[in-house]
Design a protein around this motif. Structure first.
Motif, PDB file in Angstrom:
ATOM      1  N   TRP A  13      37.759 -11.706  28.765  1.00 43.51           N
ATOM      2  CA  TRP A  13      37.448 -12.575  27.637  1.00 43.51           C
ATOM      3  C   TRP A  13      38.325 -12.212  26.443  1.00 43.51           C
ATOM      4  CZ3 TRP A  13      35.239 -17.026  26.487  1.00 43.51           C
ATOM      5  CH2 TRP A  13      34.996 -17.328  25.142  1.00 43.51           C
ATOM      6  N   SER A  17      40.978 -14.647  24.868  1.00 46.13           N
ATOM      7  CA  SER A  17      40.873 -15.017  23.457  1.00 46.13           C
ATOM      8  C   SER A  17      42.216 -14.886  22.749  1.00 46.13           C
ATOM      9  CB  SER A  17      39.822 -14.150  22.756  1.00 46.13           C
ATOM     10  OG  SER A  17      38.538 -14.454  23.252  1.00 46.13           O
ATOM     11  N   TYR A  84      38.990 -17.835  30.915  1.00 47.55           N
ATOM     12  CA  TYR A  84      38.293 -17.545  29.675  1.00 47.55           C
ATOM     13  C   TYR A  84      39.016 -18.172  28.478  1.00 47.55           C
ATOM     14  CZ  TYR A  84      35.162 -14.074  31.814  1.00 47.55           C
ATOM     15  OH  TYR A  84      34.201 -13.452  32.557  1.00 47.55           O
ATOM     16  N   ARG A  88      37.451 -20.363  25.595  1.00 46.28           N
ATOM     17  CA  ARG A  88      37.609 -20.003  24.176  1.00 46.28           C
ATOM     18  C   ARG A  88      38.179 -21.164  23.373  1.00 46.28           C
ATOM     19  NH1 ARG A  88      36.785 -19.390  19.646  1.00 46.28           N
ATOM     20  NH2 ARG A  88      37.309 -17.600  18.356  1.00 46.28           N
ATOM     21  N   GLN A  91      35.367 -23.321  22.369  1.00 45.34           N
ATOM     22  CA  GLN A  91      34.667 -22.707  21.240  1.00 45.34           C
ATOM     23  C   GLN A  91      35.458 -22.927  19.951  1.00 45.34           C
ATOM     24  OE1 GLN A  91      33.677 -18.590  21.894  1.00 45.34           O
ATOM     25  NE2 GLN A  91      32.943 -18.304  19.820  1.00 45.34           N
TER      26      GLN A  91
END
Length: 133
Positions: A13, A17, A84, A88, A91
């Protein structure tokens, strides 16, 4: 530095990111609007992806080499991190829209990129081997 989400978790993650930060910087540099031809967005990016890719690759190589990952472990970690990164980006799109009353061009760009990455990670990773099972 924002530590609000700092916790124990999958290091993929964290890597994802970082990938997503570079990619979102690229997307936010595009003049995405309803007035322009979508085919021009990428060409008109202030920070072209070709300028982001060497930094992303340098980060990944330093990270994987620093951990001493073998080929199989590198591949598995990279696939997981790219997945991931796609999450992200979703998000990031929602964070971008936090104070907006409407869907913005950059948010649509982030969501489309996320969808593309999660649907076809092999196009992002640029390796010819299949995803780990």
């Amino acid at each position: 530095m924002d530590w609000e989400l700092a916790t124990i978790g999958d290091p993929g993650w964290d890597v994802g990111s970082i990938f997503a930060d570079y990619l979102s910087y690229w997307v936010f540099s595009m003049p995405i609007s309803g007035d322009a031809d979508p085919g021009d967005f990428v060409k008109l990016a202030q920070w072209p992806l070709t300028r982001m890719q060497p930094a992303i690759d340098a980060f990944w190589q330093a990270y994987a080499n620093g951990l001493g990952l073998d080929r199989a472990a590198r591949q598995e970690r990279l696939w997981r991190s790219v997945s991931y990164a796609g999450g992200r980006l979703v998000q990031t799109a929602f964070e971008h829209l936090q104070n907006s009353n409407f869907l913005t061009g950059p948010a649509v760009g982030l969501l489309q990129l996320s969808f593309n990455m999660m649907r076809r990670p092999s196009d992002v990773i640029c390796i010819e081997t299949p995803s780990p099972t």
